[in-house]
Scaffold this motif. Structure first.
Motif, PDB file in Angstrom:
ATOM      1  N   GLY A   8      65.993  27.906  64.789  1.00  0.00           N
ATOM      2  CA  GLY A   8      67.297  27.372  64.380  1.00  0.00           C
ATOM      3  C   GLY A   8      67.568  27.485  62.900  1.00  0.00           C
ATOM      4  N   SER A   9      66.531  27.826  62.132  1.00  0.00           N
ATOM      5  CA  SER A   9      66.721  27.956  60.683  1.00  0.00           C
ATOM      6  C   SER A   9      66.049  29.237  60.191  1.00  0.00           C
ATOM      7  CB  SER A   9      66.096  26.750  59.971  1.00  0.00           C
ATOM      8  OG  SER A   9      66.015  27.021  58.580  1.00  0.00           O
ATOM      9  N   PRO A  10      66.704  29.916  59.260  1.00  0.00           N
ATOM     10  CA  PRO A  10      66.101  31.151  58.731  1.00  0.00           C
ATOM     11  C   PRO A  10      65.110  30.856  57.602  1.00  0.00           C
ATOM     12  CG  PRO A  10      68.260  30.802  57.741  1.00  0.00           C
ATOM     13  CD  PRO A  10      68.018  29.631  58.656  1.00  0.00           C
ATOM     14  N   ARG A  11      64.965  29.573  57.227  1.00  0.00           N
ATOM     15  CA  ARG A  11      64.165  29.208  56.043  1.00  0.00           C
ATOM     16  C   ARG A  11      62.664  29.293  56.358  1.00  0.00           C
ATOM     17  NH1 ARG A  11      64.969  25.650  52.249  1.00  0.00           N
ATOM     18  NH2 ARG A  11      63.769  24.053  53.327  1.00  0.00           N
ATOM     19  N   LYS A  12      62.092  30.441  56.031  1.00  0.00           N
ATOM     20  CA  LYS A  12      60.683  30.651  56.411  1.00  0.00           C
ATOM     21  C   LYS A  12      59.726  29.813  55.572  1.00  0.00           C
ATOM     22  CE  LYS A  12      61.349  34.907  58.810  1.00  0.00           C
ATOM     23  NZ  LYS A  12      61.322  36.345  58.800  1.00  0.00           N
ATOM     24  N   SER A  13      60.220  29.263  54.461  1.00  0.00           N
ATOM     25  CA  SER A  13      59.354  28.376  53.681  1.00  0.00           C
ATOM     26  C   SER A  13      59.614  26.914  54.064  1.00  0.00           C
ATOM     27  CB  SER A  13      59.630  28.572  52.191  1.00  0.00           C
ATOM     28  OG  SER A  13      61.001  28.279  51.955  1.00  0.00           O
ATOM     29  N   GLY A  14      60.512  26.714  55.036  1.00  0.00           N
ATOM     30  CA  GLY A  14      60.928  25.354  55.389  1.00  0.00           C
ATOM     31  C   GLY A  14      59.939  24.628  56.285  1.00  0.00           C
ATOM     32  N   ASN A  15      60.206  23.344  56.445  1.00  0.00           N
ATOM     33  CA  ASN A  15      59.331  22.492  57.262  1.00  0.00           C
ATOM     34  C   ASN A  15      59.347  22.894  58.731  1.00  0.00           C
ATOM     35  OD1 ASN A  15      58.639  20.866  55.098  1.00  0.00           O
ATOM     36  ND2 ASN A  15      60.426  19.541  55.380  1.00  0.00           N
ATOM     37  N   THR A  16      60.546  23.233  59.223  1.00  0.00           N
ATOM     38  CA  THR A  16      60.660  23.540  60.651  1.00  0.00           C
ATOM     39  C   THR A  16      59.856  24.800  60.972  1.00  0.00           C
ATOM     40  OG1 THR A  16      62.902  22.672  60.455  1.00  0.00           O
ATOM     41  CG2 THR A  16      62.352  23.768  62.525  1.00  0.00           C
ATOM     42  N   HIS A  17      60.002  25.783  60.101  1.00  0.00           N
ATOM     43  CA  HIS A  17      59.279  27.037  60.322  1.00  0.00           C
ATOM     44  C   HIS A  17      57.779  26.825  60.177  1.00  0.00           C
ATOM     45  CE1 HIS A  17      58.218  31.331  59.780  1.00  0.00           C
ATOM     46  NE2 HIS A  17      59.186  31.468  60.653  1.00  0.00           N
ATOM     47  N   THR A  18      57.385  26.033  59.192  1.00  0.00           N
ATOM     48  CA  THR A  18      55.949  25.760  58.996  1.00  0.00           C
ATOM     49  C   THR A  18      55.375  25.089  60.239  1.00  0.00           C
ATOM     50  OG1 THR A  18      56.368  25.492  56.648  1.00  0.00           O
ATOM     51  CG2 THR A  18      54.271  24.627  57.469  1.00  0.00           C
ATOM     52  N   ALA A  19      56.073  24.071  60.729  1.00  0.00           N
ATOM     53  CA  ALA A  19      55.588  23.366  61.929  1.00  0.00           C
ATOM     54  C   ALA A  19      55.590  24.306  63.139  1.00  0.00           C
ATOM     55  CB  ALA A  19      56.468  22.148  62.204  1.00  0.00           C
ATOM     56  N   THR A  20      56.629  25.136  63.232  1.00  0.00           N
ATOM     57  CA  THR A  20      56.721  26.073  64.374  1.00  0.00           C
ATOM     58  C   THR A  20      55.565  27.069  64.351  1.00  0.00           C
ATOM     59  OG1 THR A  20      59.116  25.862  64.320  1.00  0.00           O
ATOM     60  CG2 THR A  20      58.238  27.718  65.557  1.00  0.00           C
ATOM     61  N   LYS A  21      55.277  27.593  63.152  1.00  0.00           N
ATOM     62  CA  LYS A  21      54.182  28.576  63.055  1.00  0.00           C
ATOM     63  C   LYS A  21      52.836  27.924  63.420  1.00  0.00           C
ATOM     64  CE  LYS A  21      56.230  32.384  62.369  1.00  0.00           C
ATOM     65  NZ  LYS A  21      56.135  33.507  63.282  1.00  0.00           N
ATOM     66  N   LEU A  22      52.652  26.677  63.009  1.00  0.00           N
ATOM     67  CA  LEU A  22      51.412  25.976  63.381  1.00  0.00           C
ATOM     68  C   LEU A  22      51.338  25.824  64.911  1.00  0.00           C
ATOM     69  CD1 LEU A  22      51.326  23.225  60.596  1.00  0.00           C
ATOM     70  CD2 LEU A  22      49.703  25.122  60.867  1.00  0.00           C
ATOM     71  N   PHE A  23      52.478  25.516  65.501  1.00  0.00           N
ATOM     72  CA  PHE A  23      52.565  25.370  66.967  1.00  0.00           C
ATOM     73  C   PHE A  23      52.247  26.713  67.646  1.00  0.00           C
ATOM     74  CE2 PHE A  23      55.082  25.073  70.943  1.00  0.00           C
ATOM     75  CZ  PHE A  23      54.607  23.887  71.454  1.00  0.00           C
ATOM     76  N   MET A  24      52.819  27.785  67.101  1.00  0.00           N
ATOM     77  CA  MET A  24      52.593  29.116  67.683  1.00  0.00           C
ATOM     78  C   MET A  24      51.128  29.530  67.516  1.00  0.00           C
ATOM     79  SD  MET A  24      56.204  30.784  66.401  1.00  0.00           S
ATOM     80  CE  MET A  24      55.926  32.487  66.831  1.00  0.00           C
ATOM     81  N   ASP A  25      50.565  29.253  66.340  1.00  0.00           N
ATOM     82  CA  ASP A  25      49.141  29.571  66.109  1.00  0.00           C
ATOM     83  C   ASP A  25      48.262  28.817  67.103  1.00  0.00           C
ATOM     84  OD1 ASP A  25      49.862  31.189  64.038  1.00  0.00           O
ATOM     85  OD2 ASP A  25      49.287  29.782  62.442  1.00  0.00           O
ATOM     86  N   ALA A  26      48.613  27.551  67.316  1.00  0.00           N
ATOM     87  CA  ALA A  26      47.825  26.731  68.243  1.00  0.00           C
ATOM     88  C   ALA A  26      47.938  27.288  69.665  1.00  0.00           C
ATOM     89  CB  ALA A  26      48.300  25.279  68.187  1.00  0.00           C
ATOM     90  N   ALA A 172      47.596  15.981  58.069  1.00  0.00           N
ATOM     91  CA  ALA A 172      46.524  16.294  59.033  1.00  0.00           C
ATOM     92  C   ALA A 172      46.854  15.678  60.396  1.00  0.00           C
ATOM     93  CB  ALA A 172      45.193  15.783  58.520  1.00  0.00           C
ATOM     94  N   LYS A 173      47.437  14.480  60.352  1.00  0.00           N
ATOM     95  CA  LYS A 173      47.801  13.803  61.606  1.00  0.00           C
ATOM     96  C   LYS A 173      48.899  14.586  62.336  1.00  0.00           C
ATOM     97  CE  LYS A 173      49.135   9.249  63.170  1.00  0.00           C
ATOM     98  NZ  LYS A 173      49.799   8.022  62.772  1.00  0.00           N
ATOM     99  N   ILE A 174      49.877  15.046  61.545  1.00  0.00           N
ATOM    100  CA  ILE A 174      50.977  15.841  62.135  1.00  0.00           C
ATOM    101  C   ILE A 174      50.405  17.119  62.744  1.00  0.00           C
ATOM    102  CG2 ILE A 174      53.023  17.223  61.552  1.00  0.00           C
ATOM    103  CD1 ILE A 174      53.647  15.049  59.396  1.00  0.00           C
ATOM    104  N   GLU A 175      49.495  17.743  62.015  1.00  0.00           N
ATOM    105  CA  GLU A 175      48.928  19.014  62.498  1.00  0.00           C
ATOM    106  C   GLU A 175      48.119  18.808  63.780  1.00  0.00           C
ATOM    107  OE1 GLU A 175      49.121  21.072  58.100  1.00  0.00           O
ATOM    108  OE2 GLU A 175      47.142  20.895  59.041  1.00  0.00           O
ATOM    109  N   ARG A 176      47.454  17.660  63.861  1.00  0.00           N
ATOM    110  CA  ARG A 176      46.698  17.357  65.089  1.00  0.00           C
ATOM    111  C   ARG A 176      47.659  17.177  66.262  1.00  0.00           C
ATOM    112  NH1 ARG A 176      43.465  14.179  61.772  1.00  0.00           N
ATOM    113  NH2 ARG A 176      44.472  12.252  62.432  1.00  0.00           N
ATOM    114  N   LYS A 177      48.789  16.531  65.960  1.00  0.00           N
ATOM    115  CA  LYS A 177      49.791  16.314  67.019  1.00  0.00           C
ATOM    116  C   LYS A 177      50.366  17.653  67.491  1.00  0.00           C
ATOM    117  CE  LYS A 177      53.907  13.704  68.213  1.00  0.00           C
ATOM    118  NZ  LYS A 177      54.998  12.843  67.771  1.00  0.00           N
TER     119      LYS A 177
END
Ligand SMILES: Cc1cc2nc3c(=O)[nH]c(=O)nc-3n(C[C@H](O)[C@H](O)[C@H](O)COP(=O)(O)O)c2cc1C
Length: 238
Positions: A8-26, A172-177
């Protein structure tokens, strides 16, 4: 496993993208996953014109079909879908709303696609403080009306504009979630099991069958329902 991601956002340095990439990596740590990614607004740079052509004459006639059809095909091909959005003024980003506005014909009341009846979807949303519930709800409503089998979601109130400024313990807690949610989503998708449809869909279809049967035979929606055999059999039974 194939997953189509609508960012939903093109901001690759943004929070949403960071969280999404962590989700995709997981997800990739759970098994073999290939992603087809679309970044809004580039992937859908126009507002819906409101002409209803997609509904009345066919999705291929939409003035923005060159954008919508490749995305539709990627969504139909996938085993699962991921939608992401930051919260803007207490709701989803306008890019995401504009995207969803282009797919009214996928609603069960028109021409829902069987491929989606076994797909799982995940909505990921970030915010500074509030609004994830509303943002997620708008997206989830469309996906459920498309007949997507199960819609999962998570929202993060980060209290920081920049990801790397989040308190490390909290981060770290967010990343675990994120890892936990990804594992759950992977397992649900990998099962390839079509779960019972949402109850409201099951009942709405009883009403729709009568309504659509009464349409003129030239109606695209009626022709589709006849072709699918849905005037005789509940779409979610087949
Ligand atoms: C235009 C705009 C509106 C926003 N509205 C809200 C809001 O209503 N509530 C809130 O808590 N945060 C709001 N935020 C903050 C973002 O939701 C938050 O920083 C989010 O993590 C940004 O994601 P991004 O870094 O991927 O762009 C807003 C940010 C912008 C740019």
């Amino acid at each position: 496993m194939e997953i189509t991601v609508i960012h939903g956002s093109p901001r690759k340095s943004g929070n949403t993208h960071t969280a999404t990439k962590l989700f995709m990596d997981a997800l990739c740590r759970c098994g073999e996953v290939t992603f087809t990614e679309f970044y809004l607004p580039e992937a859908m740079p126009h507002f819906c014109r409101g002409c209803m052509t997609c509904v009345l004459e066919g999705e291929d006639k939409c003035p923005h079909a060159t954008y919508t059809l490749p995305i539709l095909n990627a969504m139909l091909r996938a085993d699962a879908l991921i939608f992401t959005t930051p919260v803007y003024v207490m709701s989803e980003a306008g890019t995401m709303k504009t995207f969803l506005d282009h797919f009214p014909y996928l609603y069960i009341v028109h021409r829902a696609r069987k491929e989606m009846f076994s797909e799982k979807a995940f909505i990921l949303c970030t915010t500074l403080g509030a609004g994830t519930k509303t943002a997620i709800k708008t997206i989830a409503t469309s996906l459920r009306f498309w007949g997507v089998n199960r819609v999962y979601s998570t929202g993060f109130a980060l209290h920081e504009v920049h990801w790397n400024k989040i308190n490390p313990k909290r981060r770290a807690k967010i990343e675990r979630k994120i890892d936990k949610k990804a594992l759950f989503f992977y397992r649900q998708t990998a099962l390839k099991k079509r779960r019972r449809p949402y109850l409201f869909l099951y009942f709405i279809v009883l009403f729709l069958r009568r309504m659509i049967a009464g349409y003129d035979d030239t109606s695209l929606d009626k022709q589709y329902w006849v072709e699918q055999g849905w005037l005789r059999q509940n779409p979610f039974r087949s």
